[in-house]
Design an enzyme around this catalytic site. Structure first.
Site, mmCIF file in Angstrom:
data_model
loop_
_atom_site.group_PDB
_atom_site.id
_atom_site.type_symbol
_atom_site.label_atom_id
_atom_site.label_comp_id
_atom_site.label_asym_id
_atom_site.label_seq_id
_atom_site.Cartn_x
_atom_site.Cartn_y
_atom_site.Cartn_z
ATOM 1 N N ASP A 111 0.827 -1.210 0.000
ATOM 2 C CA ASP A 111 0.000 0.000 0.000
ATOM 3 C C ASP A 111 0.857 1.255 0.000
ATOM 4 O OD1 ASP A 111 -2.757 -1.130 0.184
ATOM 5 O OD2 ASP A 111 -1.888 -2.074 1.946
ATOM 6 N N TYR A 176 8.374 -10.189 5.145
ATOM 7 C CA TYR A 176 8.277 -8.753 5.396
ATOM 8 C C TYR A 176 9.267 -8.341 6.473
ATOM 9 C CZ TYR A 176 3.956 -8.230 2.685
ATOM 10 O OH TYR A 176 3.036 -8.180 1.679
#
Length: 471
Positions: A111, A176
């Site tokens: 995002d 991540y």
């Protein structure tokens, strides 16, 4: 009038789909060739062979309006928008066909503000030979794209893949990283909480619900959750309280904003505002976590209100595939057929070296910026006192009820870290389980179906009907 598709038979629906596909093919075949920017002969994509490849690339998330291409205008360009334009400019894909026309698939969506060091997309591109050529004789995709792309997006490697390969569905796991400093945090306590993440759990209370996706299964498997020291630290003068750390989180798949929600909870644990057991409590949506951990946990089937962590320190580090699926290539040799000018041949043969040199230069400048900002802080410290240190409570011996009041007897403003140097400030902390709960997942999904979802379906149906006469 809008057809009542609910009343159509399966055969009628299939015939309708086939008719639409034939119309699209006729539109594509009647499309004019791409004119040459140099005034030469027009470029016909149908005259060139294609092959499917995977491309690995990195990007600075703060420069873009997220990864995914958007139909509506955005304040900043998206990564996919810029990357697709580079493919089109290099005549590797047909710009008129769009992302669907080249079978574009991304591995993991990031995002606004989130970066990636190992993002992957798969697509069909122009090739050199009709049959699949050996990678060393193929177009030099890495250098071709990097000559066109801005420095904030860099293609790292490419791989030939099978026609059925999907960057999304062939991915085995995603890794991540979330970077943060130890300022005001109890790192061992955070690791204790992170240990509860490993395994398969229901993460509905540790993610953001997107009703448009109509998700009902929120179980995801975390393979590893480790908080590690980042070396080197911010600068040589950094104290233990300013050491840079990173959460390395590896899983098969992740929910919307899952990592940022996890970090927000870990920050609450690190300050001492919440116990490490808050993690299994939030995943205890049906009582199964109590049985698994042996802890007496309340059932939390609705998400408490809280703010997720900042996007800036989050990075998609890597997307892992089976070795049989991808074989990453860089073409750092002299045998590549990259269709570039001979005058630039030597530069392109060492394009990998140039890429490393460029990224190293960016890293050096960032370290210098960091050192200078640290000196600004030191300079200000000569004249202004540092704010009182309340966190972590495990080190200061304080609690929400024992934080000393200010000299004028007003309560102090405490800042709960949200990552990236941002804080949620307030004079009173409300325990997570005492906060207002959001609506249940099933309620939110049904509300969307009966509202925006039904209107979206109606709009799409009208659009298909309105296009019946177009050729």
């Amino acid at each position: 009038m809008t057809p009542n598709y609910d009343a159509w038979s399966k055969q009628d629906l299939i015939a309708r789909i086939n008719d639409i596909e034939q119309r699209l093919k006729r539109v594509s075949s009647n499309r004019k060739p791409i004119p040459s920017p140099t005034g030469g002969r027009p470029f016909h994509f149908e005259h060139h062979p294609r092959r499917k490849i995977a491309v690995k690339f990195c990007y600075s998330g703060w420069e873009y309006n997220g990864l995914a291409f958007q139909d509506d205008p955005t304040p900043l360009p998206t990564v996919e928008e810029v990357l697709f334009r580079a493919f089109a400019k290099a005549r590797l894909v047909d710009p008129h066909a769009g992302l669907d026309g080249c079978g574009w698939e991304r591995c993991g969506r990031t995002d606004v503000g989130v970066s990636a060091a190992g993002q992957v997309v798969s697509l069909w591109v122009r090739s050199v030979y009709p049959a699949s050529p050996p990678p060393e004789r193929e177009l030099h995709y890495v250098s071709i794209l990097n000559r066109i792309l801005p420095p904030t997006i860099r293609v790292l490697a490419w791989s030939p893949v099978s026609p059925t390969f999907s960057a999304r569905f062939n991915c085995r796991q995603r890794h991540y990283k979330y970077f943060f400093t130890s300022h005001g945090l109890d790192i061992p306590l955070m690791q204790q909480a992170a240990d509860y993440l490993v395994g398969e759990h229901d993460f509905r209370n540790l993610s953001k619900l997107d009703p448009a996706k109509q998700i009902t299964d929120f179980r995801r498997r975390i393979l590893s959750a480790q908080i590690n020291v980042v070396t080197p630290s911010l600068d040589d003068r950094a104290s233990d309280n300013d050491q840079l750390y990173v959460l390395d989180l590896v899983g098969n798949a992740f929910l919307y904003h899952q990592v940022r929600h996890i970090m927000a909870i870990l920050f609450m644990v690190g300050t001492g505002l919440e116990p490490p057991s808050i993690i299994p409590t939030l995943t205890n949506v049906d009582g199964s976590e109590s049985a698994r951990t042996g802890l007496n946990l309340p059932i939390v089937d609705r998400k408490p209100e809280y703010q997720m962590a900042d996007a800036l320190p989050l990075m998609l580090w890597d997307c892992a595939f089976n070795n049989a699926d991808v074989k990453w290539q860089t073409h750092n040799d002299s045998n590549c057929s990259d269709n570039v000018d001979e005058s630039r041949g030597n530069e392109e043969k060492h394009s990998g070296t140039g890429l490393i040199r460029q990224l190293h230069s960016v890293c050096q400048r960032s370290l210098i910026h960091c050192a200078m900002e640290g000196h600004f802080l030191s300079a200000a410290g000569q004249y202004h006192p540092r704010p009182p240190q309340y966190f972590p409570f495990t080190h200061t011996g304080l609690s929400t009820s024992t934080i000393p009041r200010l000299p004028n007897n007003t309560p102090p403003v405490i800042g709960v870290p949200l990552g990236g140097g941002t804080y949620r400030r307030g004079v009173k902390y409300v325990p997570l389980l005492s906060r207002k709960r959001l609506d249940h997942v099933m309620v939110v999904n049904e509300r969307w179906r009966n509202g925006k979802g039904s209107r979206r379906i109606e709009t799409r149906t009208i659009g298909v009907v309105a296009g019946d006469g177009d050729e």
